[in-house]
Design a protein around this motif. Structure first.
Motif, PDB file in Angstrom:
ATOM      1  N   SER A 257       3.449  -6.626   3.820  1.00 15.96           N
ATOM      2  CA  SER A 257       1.995  -6.728   3.881  1.00 15.96           C
ATOM      3  C   SER A 257       1.356  -5.347   4.006  1.00 15.96           C
ATOM      4  N   THR A 258       0.172  -5.191   3.385  1.00 17.12           N
ATOM      5  CA  THR A 258      -0.575  -3.928   3.491  1.00 17.12           C
ATOM      6  C   THR A 258      -1.670  -4.022   4.542  1.00 17.12           C
ATOM      7  N   LEU A 259      -1.535  -5.011   5.449  1.00 17.09           N
ATOM      8  CA  LEU A 259      -2.564  -5.205   6.469  1.00 17.09           C
ATOM      9  C   LEU A 259      -2.755  -3.953   7.321  1.00 17.09           C
ATOM     10  N   PHE A 260      -1.678  -3.206   7.514  1.00 20.05           N
ATOM     11  CA  PHE A 260      -1.753  -2.008   8.351  1.00 20.05           C
ATOM     12  C   PHE A 260      -1.609  -0.727   7.528  1.00 20.05           C
ATOM     13  N   ASN A 261      -1.856  -0.828   6.231  1.00 20.81           N
ATOM     14  CA  ASN A 261      -1.744   0.330   5.347  1.00 20.81           C
ATOM     15  C   ASN A 261      -3.135   0.798   4.934  1.00 20.81           C
ATOM     16  N   PRO A 262      -3.523   2.025   5.273  1.00 19.64           N
ATOM     17  CA  PRO A 262      -4.880   2.498   4.944  1.00 19.64           C
ATOM     18  C   PRO A 262      -5.026   2.990   3.509  1.00 19.64           C
ATOM     19  N   ASP A 263      -3.912   3.056   2.761  1.00 19.14           N
ATOM     20  CA  ASP A 263      -3.960   3.648   1.430  1.00 19.14           C
ATOM     21  C   ASP A 263      -4.197   2.639   0.308  1.00 19.14           C
ATOM     22  N   TYR A 264      -3.833   1.387   0.508  1.00 18.09           N
ATOM     23  CA  TYR A 264      -4.126   0.376  -0.498  1.00 18.09           C
ATOM     24  C   TYR A 264      -4.065  -1.011   0.122  1.00 18.09           C
ATOM     25  N   THR A 265      -4.687  -1.957  -0.564  1.00 20.44           N
ATOM     26  CA  THR A 265      -4.731  -3.346  -0.104  1.00 20.44           C
ATOM     27  C   THR A 265      -4.154  -4.234  -1.196  1.00 20.44           C
ATOM     28  N   TYR A 266      -3.062  -4.918  -0.839  1.00 24.91           N
ATOM     29  CA  TYR A 266      -2.363  -5.775  -1.790  1.00 24.91           C
ATOM     30  C   TYR A 266      -2.215  -7.151  -1.158  1.00 24.91           C
ATOM     31  N   HIS A 267      -2.660  -8.187  -1.843  1.00 26.24           N
ATOM     32  CA  HIS A 267      -2.620  -9.537  -1.303  1.00 26.24           C
ATOM     33  C   HIS A 267      -2.626 -10.533  -2.459  1.00 26.24           C
ATOM     34  N   TYR A 268      -1.930 -11.620  -2.282  1.00 26.46           N
ATOM     35  CA  TYR A 268      -1.882 -12.686  -3.293  1.00 26.46           C
ATOM     36  C   TYR A 268      -1.410 -12.143  -4.636  1.00 26.46           C
ATOM     37  N   ASP A 269      -0.539 -11.139  -4.588  1.00 26.90           N
ATOM     38  CA  ASP A 269      -0.050 -10.436  -5.772  1.00 26.90           C
ATOM     39  C   ASP A 269      -1.181  -9.802  -6.575  1.00 26.90           C
ATOM     40  N   LYS A 270      -2.197  -9.350  -5.863  1.00 22.76           N
ATOM     41  CA  LYS A 270      -3.336  -8.684  -6.495  1.00 22.76           C
ATOM     42  C   LYS A 270      -3.710  -7.446  -5.687  1.00 22.76           C
ATOM     43  N   ILE A 271      -4.329  -6.490  -6.353  1.00 22.46           N
ATOM     44  CA  ILE A 271      -4.764  -5.254  -5.693  1.00 22.46           C
ATOM     45  C   ILE A 271      -6.286  -5.233  -5.632  1.00 22.46           C
ATOM     46  N   SER A 272      -6.822  -4.965  -4.458  1.00 28.83           N
ATOM     47  CA  SER A 272      -8.274  -4.864  -4.313  1.00 28.83           C
ATOM     48  C   SER A 272      -8.726  -3.462  -3.918  1.00 28.83           C
ATOM     49  N   CYS A 273      -7.795  -2.635  -3.449  1.00 28.97           N
ATOM     50  CA  CYS A 273      -8.203  -1.292  -3.029  1.00 28.97           C
ATOM     51  C   CYS A 273      -7.028  -0.324  -3.164  1.00 28.97           C
ATOM     52  N   MET A 274      -7.313   0.844  -3.730  1.00 29.06           N
ATOM     53  CA  MET A 274      -6.339   1.936  -3.826  1.00 29.06           C
ATOM     54  C   MET A 274      -7.060   3.232  -3.482  1.00 29.06           C
ATOM     55  N   LYS A 275      -6.533   3.928  -2.488  1.00 25.62           N
ATOM     56  CA  LYS A 275      -7.191   5.148  -2.036  1.00 25.62           C
ATOM     57  C   LYS A 275      -7.301   6.174  -3.157  1.00 25.62           C
ATOM     58  N   GLY A 276      -6.221   6.337  -3.933  1.00 23.68           N
ATOM     59  CA  GLY A 276      -6.250   7.310  -5.022  1.00 23.68           C
ATOM     60  C   GLY A 276      -7.307   7.006  -6.065  1.00 23.68           C
ATOM     61  N   ALA A 277      -7.569   5.715  -6.286  1.00 23.78           N
ATOM     62  CA  ALA A 277      -8.569   5.334  -7.283  1.00 23.78           C
ATOM     63  C   ALA A 277      -9.965   5.768  -6.864  1.00 23.78           C
ATOM     64  N   TYR A 278     -10.203   5.844  -5.560  1.00 24.55           N
ATOM     65  CA  TYR A 278     -11.533   6.256  -5.088  1.00 24.55           C
ATOM     66  C   TYR A 278     -11.840   7.686  -5.530  1.00 24.55           C
ATOM     67  N   PHE A 279     -10.868   8.580  -5.361  1.00 25.61           N
ATOM     68  CA  PHE A 279     -11.103   9.980  -5.714  1.00 25.61           C
ATOM     69  C   PHE A 279     -11.139  10.170  -7.228  1.00 25.61           C
ATOM     70  N   ALA A 280     -10.375   9.357  -7.958  1.00 23.47           N
ATOM     71  CA  ALA A 280     -10.498   9.371  -9.419  1.00 23.47           C
ATOM     72  C   ALA A 280     -11.890   8.909  -9.827  1.00 23.47           C
ATOM     73  N   HIS A 281     -12.402   7.911  -9.129  1.00 22.90           N
ATOM     74  CA  HIS A 281     -13.749   7.393  -9.396  1.00 22.90           C
ATOM     75  C   HIS A 281     -14.794   8.495  -9.172  1.00 22.90           C
ATOM     76  N   VAL A 282     -14.660   9.241  -8.096  1.00 23.46           N
ATOM     77  CA  VAL A 282     -15.610  10.325  -7.810  1.00 23.46           C
ATOM     78  C   VAL A 282     -15.546  11.390  -8.901  1.00 23.46           C
ATOM     79  N   VAL A 283     -14.339  11.739  -9.345  1.00 26.91           N
ATOM     80  CA  VAL A 283     -14.178  12.750 -10.400  1.00 26.91           C
ATOM     81  C   VAL A 283     -14.870  12.299 -11.687  1.00 26.91           C
TER      82      VAL A 283
END
Length: 299
Positions: A6-32
């Motif tokens: 589980s990624t419940l305690f992972n601040p870098d990404y959120t993975y649940h139900y075999d799906k991704i809702s958050c990735m830390k690296g994607a945020y900085f790519a988004h800003v760029v």
């Protein structure tokens, strides 16, 4: 108890139900990519007022659209708590403005192509019989040795330049091309404002995790815990809402300010540019008072 993976305690990404809702690296790519949107927008505006750089305008426009596409793509996997309605309204101006402005400029391009072709066709029809060369569009068959054949594409582009340079102030300002510029500026300013209002400190984290709502629906398994007291839910309202830029204007007022304000500012700048360009055309004798006769209508 959470699963070992589980990624419940992972601040870098959120993975649940075999799906991704958050990735830390994607945020900085988004800003760029958002910065690319800002910079290509600046380039597009500057290239319209600096004659020697006008040829780069279309490339800056393409870069703007490509950067916007990737900024949108990366935003799909940086979900934590959603977006405020006021921000969603600004994105309506960003994406809607870009879409409408692109359609408008395609109409303008088609119109210019039609006028230029009509003018070139008329000049060819009025030319004497014989080969027409690029150095003399009315040359007869005699005396054409050593002269290159007419470059039709260059001749059409030359005619487009003549039409554009001959416009009066009214023809410049009250045109779909000017409308294109105003709408694109509205699109651009809304994304630029969002850049500087976003967290760029580098401490972005994926800090939320989805839970089942306490509802009786087929989507919720019987094994799910619906005890609200055992969950730490995000509050319905932002406790710091009063500090947000749209707090005083309200959602509707903020949406109006981010559409009407940029449009008005762009109109003022467009009027100034149109005025000085038309004045230069008058001084050089390029402007025709009754309009731009290009063989089949007025621009």
């Amino acid at each position: 108890m959470s699963e070992p993976t589980s990624t419940l305690f992972n601040p870098d990404y959120t993975y649940h139900y075999d799906k991704i809702s958050c990735m830390k690296g994607a945020y900085f790519a988004h800003v760029v990519f958002c910065y690319f949107v800002m910079l290509t927008g600046v380039g597009a505006f500057v290239s319209r007022v600096v004659p020697s750089f006008k040829w780069t305008h279309v490339w800056f426009g393409r870069g703007y659209i490509i950067s916007m596409l990737w900024a949108t793509a990366t935003s799909l996997v940086i979900h934590n708590s959603g977006l405020p309605p006021a921000t969603l309204i600004s994105f309506v101006w960003v994406m809607g403005g870009m879409t409408i402005a692109w359609i408008i400029i395609k109409f303008h391009e088609a119109r210019m192509q039609h006028l230029a072709l009509a003018a070139v066709a008329r000049s060819l029809a009025e030319a004497p019989a014989g080969p027409i060369t690029s150095s003399d569009n009315s040359s007869s068959s005699s005396g054409t040795a050593g002269k290159a054949p007419l470059d039709l594409d260059a001749r059409i582009n030359e005619e487009k330049g003549r039409i554009a340079a001959s416009k009066t102030f009214a023809q410049r300002f009250f045109s779909i091309k000017a409308l294109h510029g105003m709408i694109m500026f509205t699109s651009w300013i809304n994304i630029v404002g969002r850049i500087f209002a976003s967290n760029q400190s580098g401490d972005f984290t994926c800090h939320t995790y989805p839970v089942y709502k306490p509802l009786d629906t087929p989507d919720i398994p019987d094994s799910a815990s619906l005890d609200v007291a055992s969950l730490t839910l995000l509050p319905t309202h932002n406790p710091d809402y009063a500090k947000l830029p749209w707090a005083k204007l309200g959602t509707a007022g903020w949406g109006a300010a981010l559409s009407l304000g940029p449009m008005a500012g762009a109109a003022l700048v467009g009027a100034a540019v149109s005025f000085f360009a038309a004045r230069a055309a008058r001084k050089s004798g390029r402007t025709t008072p009754e309009g731009l006769d290009a063989g089949s209508g007025k621009a």
